[in-house]
Design a protein around this motif. Structure first.
Motif, short mmCIF file in Angstrom:
data_model
loop_
_atom_site.label_atom_id
_atom_site.label_comp_id
_atom_site.label_asym_id
_atom_site.label_seq_id
_atom_site.Cartn_x
_atom_site.Cartn_y
_atom_site.Cartn_z
N ASP A 404 0.77 -1.10 0.05
CA ASP A 404 0.18 -0.03 -0.17
C ASP A 404 0.88 1.27 -0.05
OD1 ASP A 404 -1.51 2.23 2.18
OD2 ASP A 404 -2.89 1.01 0.75
N ASP A 406 0.25 4.32 0.56
CA ASP A 406 -0.02 5.28 1.63
C ASP A 406 0.77 4.78 2.90
OD1 ASP A 406 -1.30 7.20 -0.11
OD2 ASP A 406 -3.16 6.01 0.52
N ASP A 410 4.24 6.29 5.05
CA ASP A 410 4.01 6.82 6.41
C ASP A 410 4.96 6.22 7.51
OD1 ASP A 410 2.85 7.36 9.08
OD2 ASP A 410 0.81 6.37 8.53
#
Length: 422
Positions: A404, A406, A410
């Motif tokens: 992923d 995102d 992060d």
């Protein structure tokens, strides 16, 4: 079957050859080990030549792979200052430049690469340099110090890793630096324009001038000395010295003359080897910069010109020569130091091979990790002033699963929690 009556010959006095010799002894081989190197110096590592040694931070002795006494202690026969001029595969012999003929049971070609030359007028002028060998670095270190004292001008042809590292070293001495690069950013083919621009900004802030979209067409001079350079767009730049940093070519002439299969030049050339680093001749292996190996993990033939490939490839070839099962599948890795920036790069993501770049951290503060993705899979990762993350980055690459984007971006999500997602 390997026994103590066998002779293993290693051609190449760099890191790959030296580590292969060391590994043969560590693995218990009791036969003859002969290492032939065309430089008079004992085998040494090349990264310091554009980093610590060039900067004057490291002593000359620090670059050597082993203490000189190690070779006699390990019963490794050295032929330094000699080159192998011919391989007779039928007779299983090599002939040296001094006429000596050596027989072999297994042969390792670790002949490395050589700097590509500028094919333009003026390259014979004093003040035109390359950086590949220890002697080159010794000379260039003196040149940079002199340029720094006199506010002299250095022009670098090529904004690859060597060109940028020398630019950083030259600025640390106080020299004026102009880099000529045909691509629109530094490192354009290696890491793409997104991160290439990051390095352009870094060097511009330190006073380096870039001239993108141009090539050198002439080095001008007077009384045998460099005065300046001209580019194909009509510009002229003053110069006291010029460094050609336009890449390196694998030293394949010996292998080609011996009839060994070579890799496609369009894909980096080199000696074609399988995953065990064996050439088209079952008694001849190749490792280091010259070897173009089938990579089991990446699924492509790669020729990698970096320290870690020599460090690990030499031992892998040595074990294969001893008859051990070897699949050389290490994730490509290299590092660079420029000014106060340190980085490590793992993987393989040349320009055009990826469809997304994800940044985790703060690129503005130069503390981040960049990831190159293809259809959600991590192809490569580069950590900049962020440390102890190489293992999880390489695991993400090895897993081959989609991640992923995102979550990848992060910093609060542990990298090792992302590995292996489908």
């Amino acid at each position: 079957m390997v026994d103590g009556h066998q002779t293993f010959v290693i051609v190449g006095g760099g890191l790959a050859g030296a580590k292969a010799a060391e590994t043969l002894r560590q693995e218990g081989f009791t036969g003859r080990v002969i290492l032939v190197g065309d430089e008079r110096d004992h085998p040494y590592e090349r990264p310091p030549l554009s980093k610590g040694y060039l900067l004057g931070k490291d002593e000359r002795d620090s670059v050597f792979v082993h203490e000189p006494s190690w070779y006699a202690q390990a019963d490794v026969e050295l032929h330094l200052g000699q080159s192998v001029v011919a391989v007779d595969r039928a007779a299983r012999t090599v002939r040296l430049s001094d006429g000596t003929v050596l027989g072999y049971d297994k042969l390792l070609l670790a002949t490395g690469a050589e700097p590509r030359r500028l094919d333009i007028p003026g390259t014979s002028l004093a003040g035109v340099h390359h950086l590949r060998r220890l002697a080159h670095a010794e000379r260039l270190r003196q040149v940079l110090a002199s340029l720094g004292r006199d506010n002299g001008q250095l022009v670098i042809a090529g904004a690859g890793w060597i060109g940028l590292e020398v630019a950083a070293a030259a600025r640390s001495y106080g020299a004026e630096v102009t880099v000529i690069e045909p691509e629109p950013t530094p490192l354009h083919q290696a890491i793409g324009p997104e991160l290439g621009q990051f390095f352009a900004d870094l060097h511009t802030e330190h006073g380096v001038r870039f001239h993108f979209g141009a090539r050198l067409t002439e080095i001008t001079g007077q009384d045998g000395m460099v005065l300046g350079v001209r580019t194909d767009d009509g510009d002229e730049h003053p110069a006291h010295d010029v460094l050609a940093a336009i890449g390196a070519a694998p030293r394949t002439a010996l292998a080609e003359a011996a009839g060994l299969t070579l890799a496609d030049r369009a894909h980096g050339g080199g000696i074609a080897v399988d995953a065990s680093l064996r050439t088209s001749d079952p008694d001849i292996y190749a490792a280091g910069d010259v070897a173009a190996a089938e990579h089991p993990g990446i699924g492509a033939r790669l020729r990698v010109e970096h320290w870690a490939n020599a460090l690990n490839g030499g031992p892998a070839a040595a074990r294969a020569m001893l008859g051990q099962e070897v699949a050389y599948d290490r994730v490509p890795y290299f590092f660079s130091d420029q000014y106060d920036l340190g980085m490590e790069y793992s993987g393989w993501a040349p320009a055009g091979s990826y469809d997304q770049v994800v940044v985790r951290g703060d690129a503005g503060k130069r503390e981040f990790i960049a990831f190159w993705l293809k259809e959600g899979r991590v192809l490569a990762g580069m950590n900049v002033n962020v440390w102890d993350v190489t293992a999880p980055i390489q695991q993400l690459i090895r897993s081959g699963g989609a991640v992923d984007a995102d979550a990848l971006a992060d910093p609060s999500v542990p990298l090792d929690s992302l590995s292996g997602q489908g």
